[in-house]
Write an enzyme that holds these catalytic residues in place. Structure first.
Site, mmCIF file in Angstrom:
data_model
loop_
_atom_site.group_PDB
_atom_site.id
_atom_site.type_symbol
_atom_site.label_atom_id
_atom_site.label_comp_id
_atom_site.label_asym_id
_atom_site.label_seq_id
_atom_site.Cartn_x
_atom_site.Cartn_y
_atom_site.Cartn_z
ATOM 1 N N LYS A 80 0.851 -1.196 0.000
ATOM 2 C CA LYS A 80 0.000 0.000 0.000
ATOM 3 C C LYS A 80 0.886 1.245 0.000
ATOM 4 C CE LYS A 80 -3.908 1.927 2.706
ATOM 5 N NZ LYS A 80 -4.714 1.747 3.935
ATOM 6 N N SER A 159 -9.728 1.882 2.876
ATOM 7 C CA SER A 159 -8.837 2.615 1.999
ATOM 8 C C SER A 159 -7.833 1.743 1.248
ATOM 9 C CB SER A 159 -8.066 3.654 2.812
ATOM 10 O OG SER A 159 -7.222 3.044 3.760
ATOM 11 N N SER A 183 -9.992 -0.443 7.047
ATOM 12 C CA SER A 183 -9.405 -0.324 5.708
ATOM 13 C C SER A 183 -8.739 -1.570 5.152
ATOM 14 C CB SER A 183 -8.391 0.807 5.686
ATOM 15 O OG SER A 183 -9.060 2.010 5.488
#
Ligand code: GLN
Length: 494
Positions: A80, A159, A183
């Site tokens: 990420k 997210s 997330s």
């Protein structure tokens, strides 16, 4: 061969690498090709083929010299873009970090790198990890490989949406995400993969772009529970550079997957049966209860009476901490600078242009609830309620070993939906935020398909630092659910 290589689990790839069926370079190439073929999924902000092939070759060499023990050695993973990576652009999906190339590596990604994992690239996310849809990314939305549906592209959740789409779309064997309020778990549910948020303090936060420091945790996103257990083992551990990282041993999580849950006590919290929850979510939850009972577990109703305050509490605490963490982006130290006549004007211009609307909303809420006169009414009150939410869980765990709930109140929605109403968007996190507020480990396991044919996850929550029991129960749930559906458009085949 190529498509076969991208379908492996970490455990299968580990075996294949050990027996020499294929090399890490071959495995890595297959994934880099898949990423290239799926560019319109927009799962990656930066692809790092040179680094990947170099690390893969080094892994193969290590192996040929008999010098490898780690299960992650030679395994392609996605990272990420919230983890700082040495020498590689790190954006947090924000305009304000334009051109930011860290000189250091986050501890979690460094541990994986040192275990031999091969980073194929940095994945897209909601700006500064604020969101549940990936729509707030400066780099544009990510397409869920399960879409389009009814002519509309779907969000992957957020997210960590790029990470989830990459794993579901066979662009990497696994990915790392972060979870502040859901997330990792909510995008895992939307994309039909496994996502685990460990106990707060299990993984170091050092080198992760901070959103809400008392809630943020890194965790694995994989296609199987076993893979999540393998990967967490390589990510976790005490780090003296993060004072909130816990000085506890890292157990062999994979060994916890005995498949035996006889006698396990599973709590079912009545307060999670919320108004407006889709009937099919409740039905799946009931199935989950039956599956665990059939495997020998005992289910017990438990009460978490402060659940209904969790969202409100989270949306005070998280923005408060975010407003403080984001104060550092001033046009001087990192990334973007937009000139102004005076220093103050430069700050204003930089922050005004550098932050997107959702981030600005959170900074405004955060500074408001922390300001003199409002602090006691909002922030302090929220901290007190947070303690009550944590106490609810601790009481429940006096009688049960794990808690079973849905992961999210719906399946994946269309890109563009829920955008004008932040409150509806925030509702996505209703089942996941309490876990972060209480610091507990939680995992989402793909458990079924919605009427529209989209994946739905079930969540298991455990006692602090008892990821082993969570994994054991999750393994049994995975086995019983037998979820083997795949996105047919696959990011690779769009
Ligand atoms: N969706 C939640 C939020 O918008 C959670 C985000 C996260 O876990 N990083 O804050």
């Amino acid at each position: 061969m190529t498509s076969l290589l991208t379908n492996l689990s970490i455990a299968e790839a580990r075996d294949g690498l050990r027996t020499g069926d294929f090399s890490s370079v071959e495995l890595t190439r297959a994934h880099l090709d898949a990423i290239e073929g799926a560019a319109d999924a927009n799962a990656f902000i930066t692809v790092t083929p040179e680094i990947a092939l170099e690390r893969a070759a080094a892994s193969d060499e290590r192996r040929s010299e008999g010098g490898t023990a780690s299960s992650m050695d030679g395994i392609p993973i996605a990272v990420k873009d919230l983890f700082c990576t040495e020498g590689v652009l790190t954006t947090a999906a924000s305009h304000i970090l334009d051109g930011f190339v860290p000189t250091y590596e986050s501890i979690v990604s460094a541990k994986l790198r040192d275990a031999g994992a091969v980073m194929v690239g940095k994945t897209n996310l909601d700006e500064f990890a604020m969101g549940s849809s990936n729509i707030t990314s400066y780099y544009g939305p990510v397409r869920n490989p399960w879409g389009p549906k009814d002519g509309k592209d779907l969000v992957p959740g957020g997210s960590s949406g790029g990470s989830a789409a990459a794993v579901a779309g066979r662009l990497s064997l696994a990915a790392i995400g972060t979870d502040t309020g859901g997330s990792i778990r909510q995008p895992a549910s939307f994309c039909g993969i496994v996502g685990m948020k460990p106990t707060y303090g299990r993984c170091s936060r050092w080198g992760i772009v901070a959103f809400a420091s008392s809630l943020d945790q890194a965790g694995p996103m994989t296609r199987t529970v076993r893979d999540a257990a393998i990967m967490l083992g390589a990510m976790a551990g005490h780090d003296p550079k993060d004072s909130t990282s816990a000085p506890v041993e890292v157990p062999d999580f994979e060994a916890a997957l005995t498949g035996d849950i006889r006698g396990l006590r599973v709590g079912i919290p009545s307060e999670y049966r919320i108004d407006g929850m889709a009937g099919e979510i409740d039905t799946l939850w009931q199935k989950g209860i039956q599956w665990l009972e059939a495997a020998g577990a005992e289910t017990v109703e438990v009460s978490l009476p402060h659940t209904r305050y969790a969202l409100a509490t989270y949306y005070i605490v998280a923005p408060a901490e975010a407003s403080s963490n984001l104060a550092r982006y001033d046009g001087v130290r990192f990334g973007l600078r937009v000139a102004g006549e005076t220093l103050d004007e430069m700050y204003r211009n930089t922050r005004g242009e550098g932050f997107g609307a959702e981030v600005r909303r959170r900074v405004l809420i955060g500074t408001y609830v922390l300001s003199a006169g409002y602090y006691d009414a909002y922030y302090l009150k929220a901290q007190k309620v947070r303690a009550l939410i944590a106490r609810d869980f601790h009481r429940a765990f006096e009688t049960v070993d794990v808690i079973l709930t849905p992961t999210a109140p719906s399946d994946a929605f269309a890109i563009g939906e829920k955008m004008d109403d932040p409150i509806t968007m925030y509702l996505n996190d209703v089942f996941t935020v309490p876990t972060n507020l209480a610091g507990l480990p939680g995992i989402s396991v793909p458990a079924g398909l919605s009427a529209r044919g989209l994946p739905l996850g079930l969540q298991l929550i455990g006692r602090p630092f008892d990821e082993e029991t969570v994994f054991r129960a999750a393994g049994a749930l995975e086995e019983a659910a037998g979820f083997d559906a795949r996105p047919d458009s696959g990011a690779g085949g769009r």
